[in-house]
Design an enzyme around this catalytic site. Structure first.
Site, PDB file in Angstrom:
ATOM      1  N   ASN A 116      -0.725  -7.316 -11.133  1.00 33.20           N
ATOM      2  CA  ASN A 116      -2.017  -7.993 -11.304  1.00 33.20           C
ATOM      3  C   ASN A 116      -2.275  -8.335 -12.769  1.00 33.20           C
ATOM      4  O   ASN A 116      -3.389  -8.266 -13.249  1.00 33.20           O
ATOM      5  CB  ASN A 116      -3.135  -7.073 -10.760  1.00 33.20           C
ATOM      6  CG  ASN A 116      -4.498  -7.731 -10.785  1.00 33.20           C
ATOM      7  OD1 ASN A 116      -4.661  -8.865 -10.355  1.00 33.20           O
ATOM      8  ND2 ASN A 116      -5.494  -7.021 -11.301  1.00 33.20           N
ATOM      9  N   GLY A 118      -1.588 -11.321 -14.329  1.00 29.58           N
ATOM     10  CA  GLY A 118      -1.689 -12.739 -14.656  1.00 29.58           C
ATOM     11  C   GLY A 118      -3.095 -13.296 -14.627  1.00 29.58           C
ATOM     12  O   GLY A 118      -3.954 -12.849 -13.861  1.00 29.58           O
ATOM     13  N   GLN A 192      -0.176  -2.299 -17.937  1.00 36.86           N
ATOM     14  CA  GLN A 192       1.171  -2.419 -18.472  1.00 36.86           C
ATOM     15  C   GLN A 192       1.056  -2.461 -19.993  1.00 36.86           C
ATOM     16  O   GLN A 192      -0.039  -2.563 -20.553  1.00 36.86           O
ATOM     17  CB  GLN A 192       1.872  -3.655 -17.920  1.00 36.86           C
ATOM     18  CG  GLN A 192       1.331  -4.988 -18.386  1.00 36.86           C
ATOM     19  CD  GLN A 192       2.098  -6.164 -17.781  1.00 36.86           C
ATOM     20  OE1 GLN A 192       1.558  -6.918 -16.998  1.00 36.86           O
ATOM     21  NE2 GLN A 192       3.355  -6.324 -18.156  1.00 36.86           N
ATOM     22  N   HIS A 224       6.857  -8.056 -15.786  1.00 40.34           N
ATOM     23  CA  HIS A 224       6.610  -6.980 -14.818  1.00 40.34           C
ATOM     24  C   HIS A 224       7.719  -5.926 -14.779  1.00 40.34           C
ATOM     25  O   HIS A 224       7.580  -4.914 -14.110  1.00 40.34           O
ATOM     26  CB  HIS A 224       6.338  -7.536 -13.422  1.00 40.34           C
ATOM     27  CG  HIS A 224       7.194  -8.706 -13.023  1.00 40.34           C
ATOM     28  ND1 HIS A 224       8.567  -8.687 -13.055  1.00 40.34           N
ATOM     29  CD2 HIS A 224       6.852  -9.939 -12.568  1.00 40.34           C
ATOM     30  CE1 HIS A 224       9.036  -9.852 -12.625  1.00 40.34           C
ATOM     31  NE2 HIS A 224       8.023 -10.639 -12.339  1.00 40.34           N
ATOM     32  N   ASN A 252       3.975  -9.309  -6.051  1.00 39.79           N
ATOM     33  CA  ASN A 252       3.008 -10.098  -6.818  1.00 39.79           C
ATOM     34  C   ASN A 252       1.731 -10.246  -6.008  1.00 39.79           C
ATOM     35  O   ASN A 252       1.782 -10.527  -4.802  1.00 39.79           O
ATOM     36  CB  ASN A 252       3.567 -11.491  -7.122  1.00 39.79           C
ATOM     37  CG  ASN A 252       4.801 -11.444  -7.989  1.00 39.79           C
ATOM     38  OD1 ASN A 252       5.034 -10.482  -8.707  1.00 39.79           O
ATOM     39  ND2 ASN A 252       5.606 -12.491  -7.915  1.00 39.79           N
ATOM     40  N   ILE A 253       0.593 -10.123  -6.663  1.00 40.59           N
ATOM     41  CA  ILE A 253      -0.663 -10.192  -5.922  1.00 40.59           C
ATOM     42  C   ILE A 253      -0.934 -11.599  -5.386  1.00 40.59           C
ATOM     43  O   ILE A 253      -1.699 -11.764  -4.440  1.00 40.59           O
ATOM     44  CB  ILE A 253      -1.853  -9.694  -6.765  1.00 40.59           C
ATOM     45  CG1 ILE A 253      -3.027  -9.347  -5.848  1.00 40.59           C
ATOM     46  CG2 ILE A 253      -2.231 -10.705  -7.856  1.00 40.59           C
ATOM     47  CD1 ILE A 253      -3.985  -8.349  -6.394  1.00 40.59           C
ATOM     48  N   ASP A 254      -0.274 -12.620  -5.960  1.00 37.95           N
ATOM     49  CA  ASP A 254      -0.504 -13.980  -5.457  1.00 37.95           C
ATOM     50  C   ASP A 254       0.466 -14.372  -4.340  1.00 37.95           C
ATOM     51  O   ASP A 254       0.456 -15.512  -3.884  1.00 37.95           O
ATOM     52  CB  ASP A 254      -0.451 -15.001  -6.595  1.00 37.95           C
ATOM     53  CG  ASP A 254       0.917 -15.115  -7.250  1.00 37.95           C
ATOM     54  OD1 ASP A 254       1.855 -14.411  -6.816  1.00 37.95           O
ATOM     55  OD2 ASP A 254       1.055 -15.896  -8.210  1.00 37.95           O
ATOM     56  N   LYS A 397       0.990 -20.582  -6.489  1.00 37.21           N
ATOM     57  CA  LYS A 397       1.187 -20.853  -7.908  1.00 37.21           C
ATOM     58  C   LYS A 397       0.439 -22.107  -8.353  1.00 37.21           C
ATOM     59  O   LYS A 397       0.074 -22.245  -9.517  1.00 37.21           O
ATOM     60  CB  LYS A 397       2.679 -21.033  -8.216  1.00 37.21           C
ATOM     61  CG  LYS A 397       3.556 -19.858  -7.818  1.00 37.21           C
ATOM     62  CD  LYS A 397       3.250 -18.615  -8.626  1.00 37.21           C
ATOM     63  CE  LYS A 397       4.196 -17.476  -8.280  1.00 37.21           C
ATOM     64  NZ  LYS A 397       3.809 -16.212  -8.952  1.00 37.21           N
TER      65      LYS A 397
END
Length: 501
Positions: A116, A118, A192, A224, A252-254, A397
């Site tokens: 998470n 981005g 991170q 990541h 990826n959360i997306d 995206k």
């Protein structure tokens, strides 16, 4: 000096030739010593309560920087890539579905991790990308929470959700997470690392102090691949091991297709013919739309991830070939928690470095040293790929992806998007929306009175100043191009269709 190509590109870093090994070594040592001095100065400038944490992070950065200096050319010798063994990739269709009585105990051993870090800036949004509304006014994070709460309620379990934030997303995410307090879900967050960008010419940090918020351009989250060490440093890895958890599912959360899969979890926890797999990478069949995606290779008797940034220029076309490399990495990964702990303690997590070249607004050329989470595969024992259905790879995206997930191609059930049974083909349409008029979410939404019927769409290309009325239906191959200065309004109820010849 290092020869690093310009422009905003992620590349392997070739080395400039030098007159002697001694000169090279002295140059490297000099660069490292200077970096350590600069990092020490930054730590001394930090508030006392942050110094220990900063030293820990800077130790990680110094290690990455050292490996960057030491690497000689590409990390993969192309001619040494071997054909994937027959058992390297399992077909998802061969996996067994666990019996209901097993599911409760299985889920109690699972942790779900969402990447998470981005921002939504590429889609014209402020704040974390995870708070963009993607369906029925629900965000990526809302849908993730709904999925896991449904699991917890259905099987009377407590599957925790862990969000790996970056310094860009942490504060906003912490605010949003509060709204889920009364739901049946345990949410943890950790950050991170925050690493200093370095000047491409001097190889020194461009940061003048440790106030990240005051100078965001001087800092970056290092990809990541930083998950493993930061997860360990947060204390969460130890906590979950103490609770008897065995695996984490990372995605990826997306990626709206990355839901907890009981068949894969069953393979991991109840293997029939082998020891437990420490690492699983979900791959899916590569299409022409995926030619830049990372792929799975067999190299030095290990399965490992190969990214396009690692490929020598003369072999890029080979890498993109659908025939040569049939699969690509979805970045849905399953890793054994005690194995993560062991690999870190033995200092065996040697992730390939991706050098991300950037030019800042003031013209300064900088580099970011990054790593990919899937690159850890080679560090684990018994790693395999699973060839999953394309439905498990549904990333958002661009607004062209958003159009698909908002349409009648999908229905929403317990936070999961499910392809409509009325869709005649298992694949999603290919959609291309012009960047000048559709790339930002708000602009995109203004151009549709409501989302068209896409049930029988194969291919849509829209370019220029185009708007859509209510109840528009798009079928087959549809191409709409408005010339510069012109505008095309597709009227309400319109039916646009062109079947391929």
């Amino acid at each position: 000096m290092l020869d690093i190509s310009s422009g905003d590109k992620k590349v392997r870093h070739p080395r400039a030739s030098s007159g002697s090994r001694e000169f090279k070594e002295a140059t490297k040592q000099d660069a490292y010593n200077h970096l350590q001095k600069e990092l020490s100065k930054l730590v001394d400038l930090a508030p006392e309560n942050r110094r220990r944490h900063m030293r820990e992070e800077f130790d990680g950065f110094a290690s990455l920087f050292t490996r960057f200096l030491e690497e000689q050319g590409p990390s993969v010798e192309w001619d040494r890539i071997e054909k994937l063994p027959g058992d390297a990739v399992r077909d998802y269709k061969t996996l067994e579905t666990p019996t209901t009585d097993l599911v409760h105990s299985m889920l109690q051993k699972l942790v779900v991790v969402k990447l998470n870090g981005g921002l939504g800036t590429s889609m014209g949004c402020h704040g974390p990308k995870s708070v963009i509304a993607v369906r029925n006014d629900l965000t990526f994070l809302d849908l993730t929470v709904q999925q896991i709460e449904h699991l917890n309620k259905t099987y009377k379990v407590n599957v925790p959700l862990v969000l790996m934030n970056s310094f860009n997303t942490d504060a906003d995410t912490e605010q949003v997470v509060r709204k889920y307090k009364k739901l049946q879900i345990e949410i943890h967050t950790f950050n991170q690392s925050c690493y200093p960008r370095i000047n491409r010419e001097t190889l020194m940090p461009i940061a003048k102090n440790t106030n990240v918020e005051a100078d965001l351009e001087a800092w970056y989250p290092p990809g990541h691949g930083d998950f493993y060490q930061s997860f360990h440093n947060s204390g969460l890895l130890k906590k979950f091991l103490n609770e008897g958890r065995e695996y984490c599912f990372i995605s990826n959360i997306d990626n709206l297709g990355a839901t907890v899969d009981l068949n894969i979890l069953n393979l991991l926890l109840n293997p029939k013919y082998s020891n437990k797999h420490e690492f699983v990478m979900e791959v899916t069949d590569k299409t022409r739309a995926d030619v830049k995606g990372g792929t799975l290779i067999h190299y030095e008797n290990k399965l490992r991830l190969l990214e396009i940034a690692q490929v020598p220029n003369e072999h890029v076309d080979d890498f993109k070939s659908v025939k040569t490399f049939k699969f690509f990495n979805t970045n849905n990964l399953w890793a054994k928690l005690d194995a993560i702990n062991r690999v870190l303690e033995q200092n065996r997590l040697n992730l390939e470095i991706i050098v991300n070249n950037k030019s800042l607004g003031n013209g300064l050329n900088i580099i970011q040293l990054e790593t990919a989470v899937g690159a850890a595969m080679k560090s684990f024992e018994g790693g395999i790929g699973i060839n999953v259905p394309r439905a498990r790879f549904l990333p958002v995206k661009k607004t062209s992806d958003l159009l698909l997930v908002m349409s009648n191609l999908y229905s929403l059930k317990n936070g999961s998007l499910i392809m409509s049974p009325q869709r005649m083909f298992p694949t999603t349409p290919l959609v291309k929306l012009g960047d000048n008029h559709f790339s930002k979410v708000q602009e995109f939404l203004r151009r549709f009175a409501n989302i068209p019927d896409l049930m029988e769409l194969d291919h849509l290309t829209v370019s220029g100043d185009v708007t859509f009325g209510r109840g528009v239906s798009l079928k087959g191959t549809v191409i709409i191009i408005a010339n510069h200065g012109d505008r095309i309004d597709i009227p309400s109820g319109a039916f646009a269709s062109k079947k391929p010849d």
